[in-house]
Scaffold this active site. Structure first.
Site, mmCIF file in Angstrom:
data_model
loop_
_atom_site.group_PDB
_atom_site.id
_atom_site.type_symbol
_atom_site.label_atom_id
_atom_site.label_comp_id
_atom_site.label_asym_id
_atom_site.label_seq_id
_atom_site.Cartn_x
_atom_site.Cartn_y
_atom_site.Cartn_z
ATOM 1 N N ASN A 1 -19.066 -16.614 12.751
ATOM 2 C CA ASN A 1 -18.785 -15.130 12.822
ATOM 3 C C ASN A 1 -20.285 -14.595 13.092
ATOM 4 O O ASN A 1 -20.229 -13.381 13.204
ATOM 5 C CB ASN A 1 -17.959 -14.465 11.766
ATOM 6 C CG ASN A 1 -18.904 -14.726 10.456
ATOM 7 O OD1 ASN A 1 -20.003 -15.074 10.472
ATOM 8 N ND2 ASN A 1 -18.408 -14.381 9.428
ATOM 9 N N HIS B 1 -22.781 -14.891 11.268
ATOM 10 C CA HIS B 1 -23.744 -14.661 9.969
ATOM 11 C C HIS B 1 -24.777 -15.464 10.125
ATOM 12 O O HIS B 1 -25.011 -16.403 10.326
ATOM 13 C CB HIS B 1 -22.825 -14.516 8.739
ATOM 14 C CG HIS B 1 -22.493 -15.836 8.279
ATOM 15 N ND1 HIS B 1 -21.267 -16.237 7.531
ATOM 16 C CD2 HIS B 1 -23.097 -17.226 8.088
ATOM 17 C CE1 HIS B 1 -21.667 -17.442 7.227
ATOM 18 N NE2 HIS B 1 -22.589 -17.892 7.607
ATOM 19 N N ASP C 1 -31.190 -17.386 0.588
ATOM 20 C CA ASP C 1 -29.818 -16.737 -0.233
ATOM 21 C C ASP C 1 -29.347 -17.783 -1.258
ATOM 22 O O ASP C 1 -29.793 -18.800 -1.624
ATOM 23 C CB ASP C 1 -28.717 -16.366 0.676
ATOM 24 C CG ASP C 1 -28.276 -17.672 1.470
ATOM 25 O OD1 ASP C 1 -28.765 -18.632 1.240
ATOM 26 O OD2 ASP C 1 -27.509 -17.448 2.568
ATOM 27 N N GLU D 1 -23.387 -10.965 6.800
ATOM 28 C CA GLU D 1 -21.896 -11.002 7.403
ATOM 29 C C GLU D 1 -21.706 -9.853 8.194
ATOM 30 O O GLU D 1 -22.261 -8.704 8.021
ATOM 31 C CB GLU D 1 -20.900 -10.917 6.252
ATOM 32 C CG GLU D 1 -20.868 -12.121 5.333
ATOM 33 C CD GLU D 1 -20.203 -13.624 6.027
ATOM 34 O OE1 GLU D 1 -20.129 -13.783 7.109
ATOM 35 O OE2 GLU D 1 -20.089 -14.485 4.959
HETATM 36 P P1 PGA Z 1 -23.360 -24.973 8.391
HETATM 37 O O1 PGA Z 1 -23.275 -23.297 7.895
HETATM 38 O O2 PGA Z 1 -24.892 -25.272 8.531
HETATM 39 O O3 PGA Z 1 -22.820 -25.575 7.212
HETATM 40 O O4 PGA Z 1 -22.639 -24.930 9.320
HETATM 41 C C1 PGA Z 1 -24.293 -22.311 8.557
HETATM 42 C C2 PGA Z 1 -23.810 -21.187 7.987
HETATM 43 O O5 PGA Z 1 -22.811 -20.438 7.721
HETATM 44 O O6 PGA Z 1 -24.886 -20.098 8.061
#
Ligand code: PGA
Length: 248
Positions: free
Chosen positions: A133, A135, A64, A140
């Site tokens: 959450n 995602h 992304d 999301e």
């Molecule tokens: P993080 O993010 O590796 O910084 O915990 C993961 C995500 O939100 O996909």
């Protein structure tokens, strides 16, 4: 099928993930890797750099990017990838694919990204992190999920959380471009990384929850070859009022 590999800590999680990637590159030097940003895969990238693996023939696709950010913007995922990883390995620039943050034709740019993955022969290993959450990339929780690469409106909560990285609220990206759950599930193998107790509930739901668009990572249950590499803290099933009675 979901397999779980539990490591002692973040360091060991990163070592194990790097071993999986190294194995893949030895078997197939021109592998196609799907890559993620965020804090979780930083250790993996460090280990891969240290191992001095040969990335000459490797192609990569990132999950992304923020819409509106140029590749040289310090908060762009393109900047992250070059800063933390690509500038330190022998990858060909033309083999690096990151969804562009600046474009005019939404449909053309998303279709082009899907086509490029397809033309590269599909993704051999997709590395994923996970949000609290559920995602995956910028997929999301939602009432419906888009299967292919698409543009998403960022949740107000995400915009506010990102505000600290920008000098004004106007500069904070409101949209992102992300591979869809369908694009991700087409990868031949998926490695999901998670570290720390704050990810434990999300890991538990990924493994044991209902498959539901309200928790996108639950869709990984439908894939035939997923390995969760998680440290002990992220593997501990959190005690919630719902599962407390099962434990007593
Ligand atoms: P993080 O993010 O590796 O910084 O915990 C993961 C995500 O939100 O996909």
């Amino acid at each position: 099928m979901l397999q779980v590999f539990v490591t002692e800590n973040y360091e060991d999680m990163s070592v194990k993930a790097a071993e999986e990637i190294a194995k893949q590159l030895i078997e197939k030097p021109n592998s196609v890797l799907g890559l993620a940003t965020g804090s979780t895969p930083l250790g993996l990238y460090e280990k891969l750099i240290q191992q001095k693996l040969d990335f000459q023939a490797v192609k990569t696709f990132n999950l992304d990017e923020y819409v509106g950010l140029a590749p040289d913007h310090e908060q762009s995922y393109s900047y992250y990838m070059w800063h933390h990883f690509f500038s330190k390995i022998n990858i060909e620039k033309s083999n690096v694919n990151i969804p562009p943050g600046i474009f005019t034709d939404e449909q053309a740019v998303t279709e082009d990204y899907e086509n490029r993955i397809h033309e590269a022969g599909g993704i051999d290993i997709q590395v994923l992190g996970i949000g609290h959450n559920g995602h995956i990339g910028f997929n999301e929780p939602n009432s419906s999920l888009n299967a292919c690469t698409h543009i998403v409106q960022l949740a107000q909560q995400t915009i506010q959380a990102n505000a600290r990285f920008f000098s004004s609220m106007e500069e904070v990206p409101k949209r992102a471009i992300t591979m869809g759950m369908g694009s991700i599930l087409k990868a031949r193998k998926i490695i999901l990384l998670a570290s720390g107790e704050e990810k434990a509930e999300a890991i538990n739901k990924t493994l044991n929850g209902n498959i539901d668009t309200s928790f996108p990572a639950s869709f990984l249950q439908l894939h035939p070859n997923v390995t969760l590499i998680v440290d002990k803290a992220a593997a501990e099933v959190p005690v919630t009022p719902r599962n407390l009675s099962n434990r007593l």
